[in-house]
Scaffold this active site. Structure first.
Site, PDB file in Angstrom:
ATOM      1  CG  ASP A   1      -1.754   1.181   1.408  1.00 28.22           C
ATOM      2  OD1 ASP A   1      -2.420   1.579   0.440  1.00 28.22           O
ATOM      3  OD2 ASP A   1      -1.760   1.761   2.512  1.00 28.22           O
TER       4      ASP A   1
ATOM      5  CB  ALA B   1      -1.379   7.006   2.659  1.00 28.99           C
TER       6      ALA B   1
ATOM      7  CB  ALA C   1     -11.824  11.477   8.524  1.00 26.51           C
TER       8      ALA C   1
ATOM      9  CG  MET D   1      -7.228   4.956   5.602  1.00 21.85           C
ATOM     10  SD  MET D   1      -7.561   6.388   4.540  1.00 21.85           S
ATOM     11  CE  MET D   1      -8.094   7.584   5.769  1.00 21.85           C
TER      12      MET D   1
ATOM     13  CE  LYS E   1      -7.859   7.825  -0.455  1.00 23.55           C
ATOM     14  NZ  LYS E   1      -7.627   6.998   0.751  1.00 23.55           N
TER      15      LYS E   1
ATOM     16  CG  HIS F   1     -12.872   7.034   2.841  1.00 22.04           C
ATOM     17  ND1 HIS F   1     -11.708   6.530   3.366  1.00 22.04           N
ATOM     18  CD2 HIS F   1     -13.390   7.825   3.821  1.00 22.04           C
ATOM     19  CE1 HIS F   1     -11.531   6.974   4.599  1.00 22.04           C
ATOM     20  NE2 HIS F   1     -12.540   7.776   4.890  1.00 22.04           N
TER      21      HIS F   1
ATOM     22  NE  ARG G   1      -6.077  -1.229  -1.164  1.00 14.04           N
ATOM     23  CZ  ARG G   1      -5.245  -0.264  -0.809  1.00 14.04           C
ATOM     24  NH1 ARG G   1      -5.672   0.743  -0.082  1.00 14.04           N
ATOM     25  NH2 ARG G   1      -3.988  -0.306  -1.167  1.00 14.04           N
TER      26      ARG G   1
ATOM     27  CG  ASP H   1      -2.200   1.718   6.537  1.00 14.97           C
ATOM     28  OD1 ASP H   1      -2.104   1.613   5.295  1.00 14.97           O
ATOM     29  OD2 ASP H   1      -2.783   2.672   7.086  1.00 14.97           O
TER      30      ASP H   1
END
Length: 270
Positions: free
Chosen positions: A11, A13, A45, A49, A53, A56, A161, A187
């Site tokens: 990944d 970030a 927020a 994750m 986006k 999200h 994802r 992560d």
């Protein structure tokens, strides 16, 4: 057919750059405030994750607490037009600021160099859209990190994802012989789902990414008991999602790669 590892797929970030994954999370907060005057907490927020986006934002709108406040303030549930507006607000803010969060997580260069020395290829997937990644990849390259391929959330018609498609696209790009010869490192829970759904070994990161929410300075200054508390909080969800291993950060990856290589050579599969 070889029984050796062929690739590690990272990944971005919270995994290789942006310790604590602050670039996307803070900008979600800012986008909600700018577009609708709606207050979103940093913890809220972070919730979804790892997703693309747009997805999200959609997931935030389905969160019961956020949905209740949204309805109270705006008089209706969040709709597709609202998600589009928030995404269009989010995107230029993310492009503008992502370079400020491009610092490599400690251990990235050394780990990637050793993996390549061993003959492994380096793939990457991300919840960022391609427009954002063009900026982030440029900054990462200036810092010495250049994966062999990068697949973005909006690259594939099938989606992102938690489906396997971005990871599998890396398999195609890197010409990998078997998905079982790949390790997915992430992560986030959707990132672990991505790796598991693609049939790969998966390694979750407990302290460098979004679930911990620590800056690099906070991590370095944290007492051992504090880090133990965070590990105890974030590890069970990763294991429940099927992560084969949970480590602190990319700096701790190589011993796990050795273990997985041994299991693979012994005939085990993910």
């Amino acid at each position: 057919m070889t029984t050796t590892l062929e690739a590690v797929i990272f990944d971005w970030a919270g995994t290789t750059v942006d310790f604590g994954s602050f670039a996307p999370t803070q900008i979600f907060v800012d986008a909600f405030r700018e577009a609708y005057g709606f207050e979103l907490s940093l913890a809220e927020a972070r919730g979804p994750m790892g997703l693309g986006k747009w997805q999200h934002i959609e997931a935030l709108g389905r969160d019961p607490a956020i949905d209740a406040r949204w309805r109270a303030q705006l008089g209706k549930p969040m709709g597709v037009d609202d998600i589009d507006t928030l995404y269009k607000t989010f995107l230029p803010l993310q492009v503008e600021r992502v370079g400020q969060h491009a610092e490599l997580i400690p251990g990235t260069l050394e780990t990637v160099a050793e993996l390549r020395r061993r003959g492994l290829k380096i793939g990457s997937t991300t919840g960022y859209p391609r427009l954002v990644m063009e900026t982030l990849m440029r900054h990462a390259a200036q810092n010495g990190y250049r994966p062999d391929c990068t697949v973005c959330a909006d690259d594939l018609a099938a989606g992102a994802r938690p489906g396997p498609w971005m990871a599998l696209h890396c398999v195609l790009d890197l010409k990998i012989g078997s998905v079982a010869h790949c390790i997915k490192v992430d992560d986030t829970l959707p990132g672990i789902d991505e790796g598991r759904n693609a049939g790969m070994w998966t390694v979750a990161l407990a302290l460098s990414g979004s679930p911990s929410g620590l800056t690099q300075a906070e991590f370095a200054a944290a007492a051992p008991a504090t880090l133990d508390e965070i590990r105890a909080r974030v590890t069970p969800p990763f294991l429940a999602a099927g992560a084969h291993y949970v480590i602190d950060s990319i700096a701790d990856l190589l011993p796990v790669v050795d273990t997985i290589a041994g299991r693979l050579a012994a005939g085990e599969r993910p």
